[in-house]
Motif scaffolding. Structure first.
Motif, PDB file in Angstrom:
ATOM      1  N   GLY A   9       0.778  -1.315  -0.127  1.00  0.00           N
ATOM      2  CA  GLY A   9       0.093  -0.011  -0.051  1.00  0.00           C
ATOM      3  C   GLY A   9       0.841   1.226   0.014  1.00  0.00           C
ATOM      4  O   GLY A   9       0.672   2.275  -0.884  1.00  0.00           O
ATOM      5  N   LEU A  10       2.043   1.315   0.961  1.00  0.00           N
ATOM      6  CA  LEU A  10       2.867   2.371   0.879  1.00  0.00           C
ATOM      7  C   LEU A  10       3.469   2.771  -0.330  1.00  0.00           C
ATOM      8  O   LEU A  10       3.918   3.677  -0.808  1.00  0.00           O
ATOM      9  CB  LEU A  10       3.768   2.239   1.988  1.00  0.00           C
ATOM     10  N   ALA A  15       4.167   5.632  -5.248  1.00  0.00           N
ATOM     11  CA  ALA A  15       4.185   5.400  -7.022  1.00  0.00           C
ATOM     12  C   ALA A  15       3.337   6.480  -7.511  1.00  0.00           C
ATOM     13  O   ALA A  15       3.548   7.167  -8.600  1.00  0.00           O
ATOM     14  CB  ALA A  15       4.112   4.147  -7.439  1.00  0.00           C
ATOM     15  N   PHE A  16       1.984   6.374  -7.006  1.00  0.00           N
ATOM     16  CA  PHE A  16       0.902   7.296  -7.565  1.00  0.00           C
ATOM     17  C   PHE A  16       1.603   8.833  -7.361  1.00  0.00           C
ATOM     18  O   PHE A  16       1.004   9.593  -8.228  1.00  0.00           O
ATOM     19  CB  PHE A  16      -0.446   7.020  -6.843  1.00  0.00           C
ATOM     20  N   CYS A  21       3.180  14.001  -9.602  1.00  0.00           N
ATOM     21  CA  CYS A  21       4.183  15.087  -9.697  1.00  0.00           C
ATOM     22  C   CYS A  21       4.884  15.281 -10.637  1.00  0.00           C
ATOM     23  O   CYS A  21       5.582  16.366 -11.112  1.00  0.00           O
ATOM     24  CB  CYS A  21       4.975  15.185  -8.335  1.00  0.00           C
ATOM     25  N   ASP A  22       4.978  13.959 -11.345  1.00  0.00           N
ATOM     26  CA  ASP A  22       6.006  14.165 -12.594  1.00  0.00           C
ATOM     27  C   ASP A  22       5.224  14.992 -13.799  1.00  0.00           C
ATOM     28  O   ASP A  22       4.196  14.846 -14.071  1.00  0.00           O
ATOM     29  CB  ASP A  22       5.984  12.891 -13.290  1.00  0.00           C
TER      30      ASP A  22
END
Length: 73
Positions: A9-10, A15-16, A21-22
């Protein structure tokens, strides 16, 4: 098992957040919009020539298709 699920989950949240932010894709989107705008302007500028070209192409295609059908009978 709980630790594994928590860890996954972390990692998913991390990754999300990196994905959100990318900003690498923003330049590509802007360039695509600019290219589409240029293509539309060129199409409007050469509208009459494009129309004449398409008319002559379709007349040629339909004439050749008619000849091919007549020869086939």
């Amino acid at each position: 098992m709980w630790l594994l699920m928590n860890d996954l989950g972390l990692k998913a949240r991390l990754a999300f957040s990196k994905f959100m932010c990318d900003e690498e894709g923003d330049v590509n989107i802007v360039s695509i919009v600019v290219l589409i705008g240029i293509a539309v302007l060129l199409a409007l500028f050469f509208k009459d020539q494009i129309h004449d070209l398409l008319d002559s192409l379709f007349k040629t295609i339909s004439g050749n298709a008619t000849k091919a059908v007549e020869k086939g009978e």
